[in-house]
Enzyme design. Structure first.
Site, PDB file in Angstrom:
ATOM      1  N   ASP A 138      -4.024  -9.736   8.503  1.00  0.00           N
ATOM      2  CA  ASP A 138      -2.723  -8.970   8.931  1.00  0.00           C
ATOM      3  C   ASP A 138      -2.584  -9.338  10.399  1.00  0.00           C
ATOM      4  O   ASP A 138      -1.302  -9.515  10.835  1.00  0.00           O
ATOM      5  CB  ASP A 138      -3.328  -7.610   9.188  1.00  0.00           C
ATOM      6  N   GLU A 192       0.808  -1.071  -0.043  1.00  0.00           N
ATOM      7  CA  GLU A 192       0.064   0.102  -0.030  1.00  0.00           C
ATOM      8  C   GLU A 192       0.978   1.170  -0.041  1.00  0.00           C
ATOM      9  O   GLU A 192       0.234   2.382   0.240  1.00  0.00           O
ATOM     10  CB  GLU A 192      -0.943  -0.135   1.303  1.00  0.00           C
ATOM     11  N   THR A 199      -2.538 -17.720   2.332  1.00  0.00           N
ATOM     12  CA  THR A 199      -3.559 -17.726   2.964  1.00  0.00           C
ATOM     13  C   THR A 199      -4.778 -17.951   2.459  1.00  0.00           C
ATOM     14  O   THR A 199      -5.059 -17.361   1.144  1.00  0.00           O
ATOM     15  CB  THR A 199      -3.733 -16.523   3.835  1.00  0.00           C
ATOM     16  N   ALA A 224      -8.718  -7.585   8.259  1.00  0.00           N
ATOM     17  CA  ALA A 224      -7.407  -7.791   9.267  1.00  0.00           C
ATOM     18  C   ALA A 224      -7.058  -8.999   9.793  1.00  0.00           C
ATOM     19  O   ALA A 224      -5.974  -9.154  10.557  1.00  0.00           O
ATOM     20  CB  ALA A 224      -7.355  -6.690  10.308  1.00  0.00           C
ATOM     21  N   ALA A 225      -7.928  -9.899   9.334  1.00  0.00           N
ATOM     22  CA  ALA A 225      -7.534 -11.294   9.755  1.00  0.00           C
ATOM     23  C   ALA A 225      -6.298 -11.834   9.088  1.00  0.00           C
ATOM     24  O   ALA A 225      -5.311 -12.338   9.994  1.00  0.00           O
ATOM     25  CB  ALA A 225      -8.517 -12.367   9.295  1.00  0.00           C
ATOM     26  N   GLY A 280      -8.114 -22.219   5.523  1.00  0.00           N
ATOM     27  CA  GLY A 280      -6.651 -22.109   6.265  1.00  0.00           C
ATOM     28  C   GLY A 280      -5.536 -21.770   5.402  1.00  0.00           C
ATOM     29  O   GLY A 280      -5.865 -20.391   4.663  1.00  0.00           O
TER      30      GLY A 280
END
Ligand code: RIB
Length: 315
Positions: free
Chosen positions: A253, A140, A220, A250-251, A225
């Site tokens: 992250d 980003e 990911t 944000a999972a 999983g």
């Protein structure tokens, strides 16, 4: 413990919950609205710091209230923000996030100050590289700055982690500096031109990303999983912890921050990956980016009360 150095974005997230996401040209009435600190870089820094890792962050915010809020939220969890530049020329980054009732999201980012993170910002943080064991970056901010920082990190023998998000094509010259690439399905597909939707297709894409230069690859796969391809071992499928997703923002992250925290304290890969999966799962159970990132106590409690399905080898 050695430091984690995170180079990346900070955004103020403007979040609207909705039953379903609008189609182009359509107006949909949503439900709850909230703001929360976000940005992939800041999220990963905060995720690692909340688990007890010493973290320093390089990035930029505008000279506005959003920037002040984001600087404060980093400091509040112990992230060292001395290398965060306040940019007087442009606004703090903002992300507009829609979250549907299944917890899936769509994100549109106005990068603002993130787009001006520069080589000079990396040089200004030169001292931080000396004690860093792990460097983490995402996309980003300008790719040239990431490339330059990775060159500096390699000179200091840091473990270099790249989360190639948002998705874009990458050259061999940057991937060759990467010890661990962590794309999601979309990013792995963008990097390889392959469809990525399950362990097998993730393994095939991971092999290609490795051939492109990355030493290890971790794809990911959301609720399925993750797939880990180490440098000298067959691919491992990492089954997920099962949770009821409220918001998956944000999972990924949380996963990356927790993995960096484990590796920075010299923990083995198996334990670090299990903690990363748990952190990602926990983050999906709460609304918002940084408010959803677990503390050490929350992660330990989750690991005590949730049995992990063992990783298995993909032939
Ligand atoms: O990965 C989630 C993050 O992506 C959000 O916090 C948003 O700011 C965007 O950067």
């Amino acid at each position: 413990m050695a430091d984690i150095l995170v180079l990346g974005s900070l955004n103020l997230d403007l979040i609207v919950r909705t039953q379903r996401l609008p189609a182009p040209g359509e107006t949909v009435l949503g439900s709850a609205f909230l703001t929360a600190p976000g940005g992939k870089g800041a999220n990963q820094a905060v995720a690692a710091a909340k688990l007890g890792a010493p973290v320093k962050m390089i990035g930029r915010v505008g000279a506005d209230d959003f920037g002040k809020t984001l600087r404060h939220t980093l400091s509040a969890v112990g992230v060292d923000a001395q290398y965060l530049v306040t940019d007087n020329e442009t606004a703090t980054g903002v992300a507009s996030i829609w979250v549907d009732e299944r917890g899936q999201n769509s994100i549109l980012v106005a990068p603002g100050a993130n787009a001006r993170v520069s080589r000079a910002d990396v040089d200004a943080a030169a001292a931080a590289f000396h004690n860093a064991r792990v460097m983490v970056a995402q996309l980003e901010i300008p790719l040239d700055t990431v490339h330059y920082a990775f060159q500096c990190a390699r000179k200091q023998n840091c473990l270099v982690i790249l989360n190639p998000a948002p998705a874009q094509s990458l050259s061999r010259k940057i991937l060759e500096l990467v010890d661990l690439a962590i794309p999601n399905e979309t990013e792995a597909a963008q990097l390889t031109g392959m469809l990525v939707q399950d362990f097998e297709s993730a393994r095939n894409a991971a092999n290609v990303i490795k051939q492109m230069g990355a030493r290890r690859v971790l794809v990911t796969l959301g609720a399925q999983g993750a797939l880990f391809l180490d440098d000298a071992a067959p691919a491992q499928a990492l089954p997920p912890f099962s949770v009821q997703a409220v918001d998956t923002t944000a999972a990924g992250d949380a996963f990356i921050g927790a993995l960096a925290a484990g590796l920075a304290r010299n923990q083995d890969w198996t334990t670090s990956l299990r903690e990363a999966s748990a952190a990602g799962a926990l983050a999906a159970t709460k609304l918002g980016a940084q408010p959803s990132l677990p503390t050490r106590a929350e992660l330990d409690e989750f690991l005590r009360s949730h049995a992990a399905v063992a990783p298995f080898t993909l032939q």
